[in-house]
Scaffold this motif. Structure first.
Motif, PDB file in Angstrom:
ATOM      1  N   ARG A 137       0.835  -1.202   0.000  1.00  0.00           N
ATOM      2  CA  ARG A 137       0.000   0.000   0.000  1.00  0.00           C
ATOM      3  C   ARG A 137       0.871   1.254   0.000  1.00  0.00           C
ATOM      4  O   ARG A 137       1.863   1.313   0.725  1.00  0.00           O
ATOM      5  N   ASN A 138       0.437   2.267  -0.689  1.00  0.00           N
ATOM      6  CA  ASN A 138       1.092   3.579  -0.570  1.00  0.00           C
ATOM      7  C   ASN A 138       1.117   4.022   0.891  1.00  0.00           C
ATOM      8  O   ASN A 138       2.069   4.626   1.370  1.00  0.00           O
ATOM      9  N   GLU A 139       0.051   3.726   1.551  1.00  0.00           N
ATOM     10  CA  GLU A 139      -0.148   4.175   2.936  1.00  0.00           C
ATOM     11  C   GLU A 139       0.950   3.641   3.880  1.00  0.00           C
ATOM     12  O   GLU A 139       1.176   4.216   4.945  1.00  0.00           O
ATOM     13  N   ALA A 140       1.623   2.567   3.502  1.00  0.00           N
ATOM     14  CA  ALA A 140       2.681   2.020   4.365  1.00  0.00           C
ATOM     15  C   ALA A 140       3.694   3.101   4.719  1.00  0.00           C
ATOM     16  O   ALA A 140       4.120   3.220   5.872  1.00  0.00           O
ATOM     17  N   ASN A 141       4.062   3.909   3.721  1.00  0.00           N
ATOM     18  CA  ASN A 141       5.063   4.950   3.979  1.00  0.00           C
ATOM     19  C   ASN A 141       4.515   6.044   4.884  1.00  0.00           C
ATOM     20  O   ASN A 141       5.234   6.597   5.717  1.00  0.00           O
ATOM     21  N   VAL A 142       3.236   6.318   4.721  1.00  0.00           N
ATOM     22  CA  VAL A 142       2.614   7.338   5.569  1.00  0.00           C
ATOM     23  C   VAL A 142       2.659   6.871   7.027  1.00  0.00           C
ATOM     24  O   VAL A 142       2.986   7.634   7.940  1.00  0.00           O
ATOM     25  N   ILE A 143       2.337   5.586   7.220  1.00  0.00           N
ATOM     26  CA  ILE A 143       2.358   5.049   8.593  1.00  0.00           C
ATOM     27  C   ILE A 143       3.790   5.038   9.129  1.00  0.00           C
ATOM     28  O   ILE A 143       4.023   5.345  10.304  1.00  0.00           O
ATOM     29  N   GLN A 147       8.226   1.404  -2.576  1.00  0.00           N
ATOM     30  CA  GLN A 147       8.647   2.396  -3.568  1.00  0.00           C
ATOM     31  C   GLN A 147       7.393   2.968  -4.219  1.00  0.00           C
ATOM     32  O   GLN A 147       6.810   2.363  -5.111  1.00  0.00           O
ATOM     33  N   THR A 148       6.991   4.121  -3.720  1.00  0.00           N
ATOM     34  CA  THR A 148       5.699   4.656  -4.186  1.00  0.00           C
ATOM     35  C   THR A 148       5.808   5.354  -5.543  1.00  0.00           C
ATOM     36  O   THR A 148       4.782   5.678  -6.141  1.00  0.00           O
ATOM     37  N   ARG A 149       7.024   5.604  -6.003  1.00  0.00           N
ATOM     38  CA  ARG A 149       7.149   6.189  -7.354  1.00  0.00           C
ATOM     39  C   ARG A 149       6.959   5.125  -8.419  1.00  0.00           C
ATOM     40  O   ARG A 149       6.752   5.418  -9.588  1.00  0.00           O
ATOM     41  N   TYR A 205      -7.503   0.203  -1.385  1.00  0.00           N
ATOM     42  CA  TYR A 205      -6.326   1.049  -1.207  1.00  0.00           C
ATOM     43  C   TYR A 205      -5.563   1.192  -2.518  1.00  0.00           C
ATOM     44  O   TYR A 205      -5.727   0.406  -3.446  1.00  0.00           O
ATOM     45  N   ARG A 206      -4.711   2.185  -2.491  1.00  0.00           N
ATOM     46  CA  ARG A 206      -3.939   2.527  -3.664  1.00  0.00           C
ATOM     47  C   ARG A 206      -2.576   1.874  -3.578  1.00  0.00           C
ATOM     48  O   ARG A 206      -1.900   1.956  -2.558  1.00  0.00           O
ATOM     49  N   ARG A 207      -2.174   1.255  -4.683  1.00  0.00           N
ATOM     50  CA  ARG A 207      -0.820   0.720  -4.703  1.00  0.00           C
ATOM     51  C   ARG A 207      -0.128   1.043  -6.027  1.00  0.00           C
ATOM     52  O   ARG A 207       0.502   0.179  -6.641  1.00  0.00           O
ATOM     53  N   ASP A 212      -6.631   8.976  -4.379  1.00  0.00           N
ATOM     54  CA  ASP A 212      -5.632   9.818  -5.029  1.00  0.00           C
ATOM     55  C   ASP A 212      -4.619  10.260  -3.986  1.00  0.00           C
ATOM     56  O   ASP A 212      -4.578   9.705  -2.888  1.00  0.00           O
ATOM     57  N   ASP A 213      -3.817  11.253  -4.315  1.00  0.00           N
ATOM     58  CA  ASP A 213      -2.753  11.656  -3.391  1.00  0.00           C
ATOM     59  C   ASP A 213      -3.288  12.193  -2.071  1.00  0.00           C
ATOM     60  O   ASP A 213      -2.587  12.230  -1.076  1.00  0.00           O
ATOM     61  N   LYS A 214      -4.529  12.597  -2.077  1.00  0.00           N
ATOM     62  CA  LYS A 214      -5.111  13.112  -0.823  1.00  0.00           C
ATOM     63  C   LYS A 214      -5.679  11.990   0.018  1.00  0.00           C
ATOM     64  O   LYS A 214      -5.992  12.160   1.185  1.00  0.00           O
ATOM     65  N   ASN A 215      -5.841  10.833  -0.592  1.00  0.00           N
ATOM     66  CA  ASN A 215      -6.553   9.759   0.082  1.00  0.00           C
ATOM     67  C   ASN A 215      -6.148   8.415  -0.527  1.00  0.00           C
ATOM     68  O   ASN A 215      -6.619   8.044  -1.589  1.00  0.00           O
ATOM     69  N   ASN A 216      -5.272   7.702   0.169  1.00  0.00           N
ATOM     70  CA  ASN A 216      -4.738   6.458  -0.389  1.00  0.00           C
ATOM     71  C   ASN A 216      -5.538   5.219   0.016  1.00  0.00           C
ATOM     72  O   ASN A 216      -5.267   4.128  -0.479  1.00  0.00           O
ATOM     73  N   ASP A 217      -6.463   5.400   0.975  1.00  0.00           N
ATOM     74  CA  ASP A 217      -7.179   4.263   1.560  1.00  0.00           C
ATOM     75  C   ASP A 217      -8.629   4.626   1.808  1.00  0.00           C
ATOM     76  O   ASP A 217      -8.905   5.752   2.221  1.00  0.00           O
TER      77      ASP A 217
HETATM   78  C1  LIG Z   1      -0.698   8.962  -0.620  1.00  0.00           C
HETATM   79  O1  LIG Z   1       0.419   8.324  -1.217  1.00  0.00           O
HETATM   80  C2  LIG Z   1       1.252   9.162  -1.961  1.00  0.00           C
HETATM   81  C3  LIG Z   1       2.292   8.314  -2.637  1.00  0.00           C
HETATM   82  O2  LIG Z   1       2.984   7.571  -1.728  1.00  0.00           O
HETATM   83  C4  LIG Z   1       1.853  10.209  -1.052  1.00  0.00           C
HETATM   84  O3  LIG Z   1       2.680  11.110  -1.781  1.00  0.00           O
HETATM   85  C5  LIG Z   1       0.738  11.000  -0.368  1.00  0.00           C
HETATM   86  O4  LIG Z   1       1.290  11.893   0.546  1.00  0.00           O
HETATM   87  C6  LIG Z   1      -0.212  10.051   0.319  1.00  0.00           C
HETATM   88  N1  LIG Z   1      -1.353  10.822   0.790  1.00  0.00           N
HETATM   89  C7  LIG Z   1      -1.649  10.989   2.078  1.00  0.00           C
HETATM   90  C8  LIG Z   1      -2.840  11.847   2.351  1.00  0.00           C
HETATM   91  O5  LIG Z   1      -1.023  10.502   2.987  1.00  0.00           O
END
Ligand SMILES: *[C@@H]1O[C@H](CO)[C@@H](O)[C@H](O)[C@H]1NC(C)=O
Ligand SMILES: *[C@@H]1O[C@H](CO)[C@@H](O)[C@H](O)[C@H]1NC(C)=O
Length: 956
Positions: free
Chosen positions: A560-566, A622-624, A685-687, A713-718
């Motif tokens: 999940r993209n969200e992994a990095n956020v966490i 690697q979210t890119r 979720y977004r991956r 989207d970038d504002k909401n990954n889950d």
């Molecule tokens: C969602 O994921 C993208 C890519 O990893 C990241 O740039 C973005 O900050 C994330 N959005 C939120 C709201 O955490």
């Protein structure tokens, strides 16, 4: 804290106003009483802004100038008090000869030149001191005023009540603390604030605190190591021992420091000398002798016995007989020094192997107090048997239950609590000391009164209700598990929303604490921060961080993209934890610098504190990079499972098709049924790097998903989707796994599988717990019989503030005699099963962590299912070696519960319909928290499933 007040803030002109009244104390009274009297003057200054005159009264000179009202304090031993008693014909028989008792009374014309006085009279030195500090406390000066910066409410009038009040004697004779593991926090603080060592400047603060808490006993700091050779109360400051005696504190030494010597002394004097009685007998005997002689002038409690090097068992062939010889020699030394072998008081700590020798017949002189230890986690390991409770030396002993049990079984001579750095244990230490002073002061079912009284004392009554709620909420949450044993996978992230619910509980507590904090007056904020906000916030951060680690790992597996956020959130919490410690250290210009220095994270390697905080195992994706196209941009994760195969969706099919075959379980939700949990969830979720819109489609109108569409989207990954059912519209016999379609605008397509089972309600006449999700779970206090309003007439009681449950635990009433306990009635729990002859039927009973405290009377209980009995079952397996900890102890003590499994399948075959679980217990030290009948559906979690639905009889 409890007990009748002898002052009031509202009075009339005729009442004795204490504001401005001098404090008179006999010149020949104990020095400790004089110290307390002079501190009373300072307390008056803190409360009223006016420091009263301190008058040291010598019988031959009298008072120099006439005064109207006065406060006269003293012990029965002072000639001032004796004169007044004689002249005013005061009755003293209710305290004379009592241990640490006192009374208060208003006396007219107590002395020439004095019209009226409030008298505080102690039966002995500490009785008078406790009386004086009780006045301080009642005016609003907390025992913690200096230690936790509690500011009293200002008062302009303080009146003495006319009536006589009496207090004493304490339930436990010697009550106090062991300052232990004091580096780095306390030691760092002492070295910065109090000079080069643990000297008298520090200890006077400790003595004062103890006496204000009505304690009298101390095992001083003795931690070896930095700065070498470690702390020695006796040597670090030659005034320490003498000053303790003056103040009124009885000095003793920890379980492995015999004969009033600090272990550090031995190593300092004998850098090479072996701490082995066989090898260095003469030297050690001299060392003992020096300790006894040095202690002779002072009130002491001498620890006898001996352990091996480094607080371990002695490394000799026959340690028990060596120990017997040592005790004999120590008694001889005591007799030589004191003129009698049983003076002063002595204790033998039955710690670890010493307990074993004792069980195997080590002879201990009758007058020696046996000090029973806990298991380092607050569980008492052994209590006196009925013969031992009759010993002349009596017996010294986490919680109310363990302490009450200790008291009930005759451990009423010494209670000593290992309090680490003293701070931040203000609340538990207050609790223990209140209980030690009066074991009945805090009732089983009414801890709120305690929390409220504490909050009242430390803060203004206007917020004490709210503070008490916070303290209580904290107490309940902290009881789930000690922080140092909470790892990232402790609370289940996927089952029963366990981790989420625990975090939500902490968060709501923290929000309330924070909002109250910003509303209290700024002078009260430092105390509020130390006593209320800091512990709650620290716990919230810690728990949230640990759960965050688990989430980060799971999300990373799912890519999940969200992994990095966490991961970032975990790092932020890691910093927030340190910021919070810094906030503590900067409080009030750095008054408590170092106090929170003990690392909080990274305790895996040893029991020793790690050198600094460390967290490990954060994951990143690697979210890119986009996911492999056959996996797609959108992932789906359902409640209860990690994901199809973590990181992998649709690998075997093209992405316009949903997962099939072995991938289906990873997309299957737990069942929904009318008597079970009423909602389930899954997440999309977004991956990848694209934004997408997703849509859900359900096959029936009564299957409600919310929301049913959304954007990632970038504002909401889950996004989390809740699934519910409108049961009224579900066909009568519906039993099917339905599919919820999930599709996205970038071509992803998946099915979420949801098993649905409609159930017929049971007979109208049935009341009880309903099977759902393959289990029946009942909190122990939810028994159907005995009836709640007749509980008092049964053998059982509920302790509502104990255990990990919301509603408390059930145990045998304190009054039940062991002989009649085996005939106790059963606690009965009615339940209904839908399963006919289930393949699996395991009953797990959760018992609060306790230990067998009586070698001949192990903890036992009995279970019946309908009419089939299990016979008597032992809760805890035999340790094998007497005095050892039992198998399974380490897990149980961390969990706080024993989980006892009983295979019901071996007792009976369960049919569909109504049944009864019956349970009875035979000892007060057995505390039942909850019952879980696993019919094949119980999922792994820390606390077990939440309680099943209870249905009530529907007919008239
Ligand atoms: C969602 O994921 C993208 C890519 O990893 C990241 O740039 C973005 O900050 C994330 N959005 C939120 C709201 O955490
Ligand atoms: C959830 O329960 C299942 C079934 O008992 C178990 O295999 C899994 O490890 C549990 N997951 C978590 C995160 O507790």
């Amino acid at each position: 804290m409890f007990g009748e007040h002898f002052i009031t803030f509202q009075g009339e002109g005729s009442h004795l106003n204490l504001v401005g009244a001098p404090v008179i104390v006999g010149k020949d009274d104990f020095q400790g009483v004089q110290i307390a009297a002079s501190l009373l003057c300072k307390d008056f200054a803190a409360v009223t802004g006016h420091q009263p005159e301190y008058v040291s009264y010598a019988t031959n000179t009298g008072i120099s100038c006439p005064i109207d009202d006065a406060i006269i304090v003293g012990s029965l031993q002072s000639s001032l008090v004796q004169n007044i008693i004689r002249e005013s014909e005061l009755a003293i028989d209710d305290i004379q000869g009592c241990w640490e008792a006192f009374f208060t009374i208003v006396v007219e014309k107590p002395l020439q030149g004095c019209k009226r006085a409030l008298m505080i009279v102690g039966s002995d030195k500490r009785g008078a001191i406790f009386g004086i500090y009780t006045l301080s406390e009642q005016m609003g000066v907390s025992p913690w005023y200096w230690w936790a910066d509690v500011v009293p409410t200002p008062r302009s009038q303080i009146f003495a009540k006319q009536s006589r009040t009496r207090r004493g004697s304490p339930s436990v004779k010697y009550r106090g603390i062991f300052i232990n593991d004091e580096a780095p926090s306390l030691t760092g603080w002492v070295l910065e604030k109090m000079g080069t060592c643990y000297g008298v400047e520090f200890y006077e603060k400790v003595f004062e605190l103890l006496l204000r808490l009505k304690a009298n006993f101390l095992w001083p700091a003795m931690w070896p190591g930095y700065p070498n050779p470690g702390n020695s109360f006796f040597k670090d400051d030659p005034l320490n021992q003498k000053t303790a005696d003056i103040w009124g504190i009885v000095i003793s030494t920890s379980h492995h420091e015999p004969m009033q010597r600090a272990m550090a002394e031995w190593f300092e004097e004998n850098p090479e000398g072996s701490w082995s009685y066989l090898k260095s007998k003469e030297k050690i005997q001299q060392y003992f002798k020096d300790g006894a002689e040095r202690a002779h002038p002072y009130e002491s409690y001498i620890t006898i016995g001996m352990r091996g090097d480094g607080d371990r068992a002695m490394a000799v062939d026959d340690p028990a007989s060596v120990l017997a010889e040592i005790i004999k020699d120590q008694r001889r030394i005591i007799a030589d020094t004191y003129g009698s072998a049983d003076q002063p008081r002595q204790l033998l700590a039955l710690y670890k192997e010493v307990q074993e020798y004792f069980e195997n017949g080590l002879e201990v002189p009758e007058d020696v107090t046996l000090l029973f230890a806990d298991d380092n986690f607050g569980t008492i390991r052994r209590l006196p048997t009925s013969d031992e409770a009759e010993r002349k030396g009596r017996a010294g002993g986490r919680i109310w239950q363990q302490l009450y049990e200790a008291y009930r079984r005759g451990a009423d001579q010494i209670w000593v609590f290992n309090v680490g750095d003293i701070k931040p244990l203000e609340l538990p230490l207050t609790f223990s000391m209140e209980l030690a002073w009066n074991v009945n002061s805090i009732a089983t079912d009414d801890f709120m009164t305690f929390f409220k009284a504490f909050a009242d004392r430390e803060f203004s009554p206007s917020i004490s209700e709210a503070v008490a709620e916070l303290l209580y909420g904290y107490d309940r949450l902290i009881a789930l598990r000690k922080h140092e044993h909470i790892e990232s996978d402790t609370f289940s992230l996927l089952n029963y929303s366990e981790a989420e619910n625990i975090i939500a509980d902490w968060k709501s507590l923290l929000d309330r604490a924070q909002s109250l904090y910003s509303n209290v007056q700024s002078v009260n904020q430092p105390a509020f921060f130390q006593l209320v906000l800091h512990p709650i916030k620290a716990s919230y951060i810690y728990t949230k961080l640990r759960v965050g680690q688990a989430k980060n790992q799971l999300f990373a597996l799912q890519r999940r993209n969200e992994a990095n956020v966490i991961a970032q959130e975990v790092l932020r919490l890691f910093d927030e934890d340190f910021d919070l410690s810094e906030e503590f250290h900067h409080l009030l210009g750095g008054k408590w610098n170092h106090m929170m220095r003990q690392p909080h994270y990274g305790y895996r390697e040893t029991w020793h504190a790690p050198s600094r905080d460390m967290i490990s195992g954060l994951c990143f994706v690697q979210t890119r990079q986009d996911s492999n196209p056959i996996s797609g941009y959108m992932g789906v994760a359902v409640e209860g499972t990690e994901g199809i195969r973590p990181g992998l969706t649709n690998e075997e099919s093209d992405r316009t098709h949903p997962s099939r075959k072995d991938l289906v379980p990873g997309l299957t939700l737990p069942t929904l049924e009318p008597f079970g949990q009423q909602s389930r969830y899954f997440e999309v979720y977004r991956r990848g790097t694209s934004s997408l819109t997703w849509h859900l489609k359900t096959p029936y109108d009564w299957l409600i998903v919310s929301p049913s569409t959304g954007i990632l989207d970038d504002k909401n990954n889950d996004s989390r989707i809740t699934v519910k059912i409108n049961w009224l519209e579900v066909p009568f016999d519906f039993q099917q796994t339905v599919q919820i379609e999930v599709s996205s605008t970038v071509g992803d397509y998946e099915h979420v599988h949801l098993p649905i089972t409609n159930r017929n309600p049971p007979d109208d006449s049935f009341s009880g717990f309903m099977e759902s999700d393959g289990s029946v779970t009942i909190e122990a206090s939810s028994f159907c019989r005995p009836a709640r309003n007749e509980l008092h007439a049964s053998n059982y009681q509920i302790l509502p503030f104990l255990g990990r449950t919301r509603s408390g635990v059930v145990t045998l009433s304190q009054s039940v005699h062991p002989m009649s306990a085996t005939n106790s009635e059963f606690l009965e729990y009615d339940f209904w099963t839908f399963s006919e002859y289930p393949r699996q039927a395991i009953l797990t009973i959760y018992f609060t962590m306790t230990l067998d405290t009586s070698p001949k009377d192990p903890l036992c209980f009995e279970i019946m299912i309908d009419d089939c009995s299990s016979g008597s079952l032992r809760l805890i397996e035999d340790p094998g070696i007497t005095g050892d900890l039992p198998p399974g102890w380490l897990l149980a003590v961390q969990d706080g519960v024993w989980k006892k499994n009983i295979d019901i399948g071996e007792m009976t075959r369960l049919k569909k319909g109504s049944h009864i679980i019956k349970l009875r217990i035979w000892q007060q030290n057995l505390l039942v928290e909850k019952l879980v009948l696993n019919l094949g559906g119980v999922r792994d979690s820390y606390l077990g499933p939440p309680e099943s639905t209870f249905v009530s009889r529907r007919q008239g």
